[in-house]
Design an enzyme around this catalytic site. Structure first.
Site, PDB file in Angstrom:
ATOM      1  N   ASP A 161       0.815  -1.206   0.000  1.00  0.00           N
ATOM      2  CA  ASP A 161       0.000   0.000   0.000  1.00  0.00           C
ATOM      3  C   ASP A 161       0.856   1.267   0.000  1.00  0.00           C
ATOM      4  OD1 ASP A 161      -1.835  -1.980   0.291  1.00  0.00           O
ATOM      5  OD2 ASP A 161      -2.895  -1.108   1.978  1.00  0.00           O
ATOM      6  N   GLU A 192       1.036  -5.723  -5.157  1.00  0.00           N
ATOM      7  CA  GLU A 192       0.669  -4.858  -6.271  1.00  0.00           C
ATOM      8  C   GLU A 192       1.839  -4.038  -6.801  1.00  0.00           C
ATOM      9  OE1 GLU A 192      -2.316  -1.049  -7.017  1.00  0.00           O
ATOM     10  OE2 GLU A 192      -3.025  -2.734  -5.842  1.00  0.00           O
ATOM     11  N   ASP A 193       2.555  -3.360  -5.934  1.00  0.00           N
ATOM     12  CA  ASP A 193       3.581  -2.426  -6.415  1.00  0.00           C
ATOM     13  C   ASP A 193       4.682  -3.132  -7.183  1.00  0.00           C
ATOM     14  OD1 ASP A 193       4.893   0.216  -6.521  1.00  0.00           O
ATOM     15  OD2 ASP A 193       6.371  -0.731  -5.240  1.00  0.00           O
ATOM     16  N   SER A 194       5.331  -4.134  -6.579  1.00  0.00           N
ATOM     17  CA  SER A 194       6.424  -4.821  -7.269  1.00  0.00           C
ATOM     18  C   SER A 194       5.916  -5.605  -8.482  1.00  0.00           C
ATOM     19  CB  SER A 194       7.169  -5.754  -6.312  1.00  0.00           C
ATOM     20  OG  SER A 194       6.311  -6.736  -5.770  1.00  0.00           O
TER      21      SER A 194
END
Length: 378
Positions: free
Chosen positions: A17, A273-275
């Site tokens: 997040d 999500e980010d990576s």
């Protein structure tokens, strides 16, 4: 036009997040000249991916962004022109009350989690009136296809990736004290949840035909690997050698450095999500460890992405990718056949990922879409 933005973020799964929110804040500031205040409830975790953040300081300026510690007792803060409620984190009551008092109500956006499920395009941009106050929140869904909010992508990201040549790579490896590349070595970045079959992977990599360097960030997964290889030769505190496998444990990196790590590796294991998104922009073969959800909801999300990602590739490649991802997420035991089938398709996946990136570039990036949406509202 320069607007004031407030981004609210609660740290749920350690880095996903806040990783998204920090990239969002930086891109709003650097690419679109917006004024951003970022409210975060866990500054210590935040500082792992943003070393400039001091976890002891409640309010600070980092890369031209005002970073504030979001505490239970919330201050009397003047709401911004745009309010981002990241991942349904629920704004403080006193802040909502202050929004109501403003003559010109802020644009209020609920930035949702990323999904490739078909319904996302239907719900993207839908308004949600507040049940008690004259306020409306808009749902903004990131996505992989037109009709969604797109993906985080800085203006110069792919240009930087293209100029990351052999010299730049060696310089990066030296700066981060990463092992030098050896002939015919397979370099793998591992970032995953505790639920991943790490023991199986370590066993397979140890018996690899080629030497393998496995780069792992400090934390619980690294500790598990150390325990698994407790009998192996430790060259120093961060380097463990066992048969064909060398494990290098590294500190968490700032986001720009993590991008370069993904660019430097032959295969990237990523999570959340980010990576996951950054691995796609990197263009190298990747394996996604999706965040586990109650009642197996995450399997639908995994299948939805795979349906989209593999739609135009030969069946044998699609099957190999699906089997590897299915095993890595605990669908069945990860074995040598599944791993070797995936490994054999590295070059084919590199070529496919170039086409995939080109397809993703057909839609606006997430931040450009957000800025345009806000301007249409104000």
């Amino acid at each position: 036009m320069q607007r004031r933005w407030d981004i609210f973020c609660t740290v749920v799964d350690n880095f996903g997040d806040i990783g998204v929110c920090w990239r969002l804040a930086k891109q709003l500031t650097q690419d679109h000249n917006q004024k951003v205040r970022l409210w975060v409830d866990d500054l210590l975790c935040f500082s792992c991916i943003a070393p400039e953040v001091n976890a002891e300081i409640q309010q600070q300026n980092v890369q031209s962004i005002e970073v504030c510690h979001w505490q239970t007792v919330f201050p009397n803060a003047e709401p911004a022109d745009v309010v981002i409620e990241a991942f349904a984190c629920e704004l403080p009551d006193v802040y909502i009350a202050a929004m109501v008092r403003k003559n010109k109500r802020p644009v209020w956006i609920n930035l949702e989690y990323l999904s490739a499920e078909p319904w996302v395009a239907q719900y993207h941009g839908l308004p949600s009136p507040h049940p008690r106050f004259h306020l409306t929140k808009t749902f903004f869904f990131p996505g992989f296809v037109k009709g969604t909010g797109g993906l985080l992508r800085e203006k110069n990201l792919l240009t930087q990736r293209e100029v990351f040549d052999g010299v730049a790579k060696r310089l990066f490896l030296d700066q981060k004290a990463l092992c030098e590349c050896r002939a015919d070595e397979i370099r793998i970045a591992l970032f995953c949840y505790d639920s991943a079959p790490i023991e199986n992977l370590i066993g397979l990599l140890s018996e690899s035909l080629n030497p393998v360097l496995l780069i792992v960030p400090q934390g619980r997964v690294a500790d598990r690997i150390v325990a698994i290889l407790s009998h192996a030769a430790s060259l120093d505190e961060s380097l463990i050698k066992h048969k064909q496998l060398t494990v290098q444990i590294v500190p968490f990196m700032a986001q720009n450095d993590y991008d370069r790590l993904l660019w430097s590796c032959d295969i990237n294991f990523v999570r959340g999500e980010d990576s996951f998104v950054r691995a796609q922009w990197a263009g190298n073969p990747f394996i996604w460890n999706i965040y586990p959800q109650a009642e197996g909801v995450h399997w639908k999300k995994l299948e939805a992405f795979l349906d989209l990602y593999t739609v135009d590739i030969p069946p044998e490649i699609a099957i190999a990718v699906r089997e590897m991802w299915f095993c890595w997420n605990g669908g069945k035991a990860l074995n040598a056949t599944v791993w070797m089938n995936f490994l054999a398709l590295r070059e084919s996946l590199m070529q496919h990922n170039k086409k995939w990136i080109k397809q993703l570039l057909e839609q606006d990036d997430l931040v450009s879409g957000l800025v345009q949406f806000v301007e249409n509202q104000l």
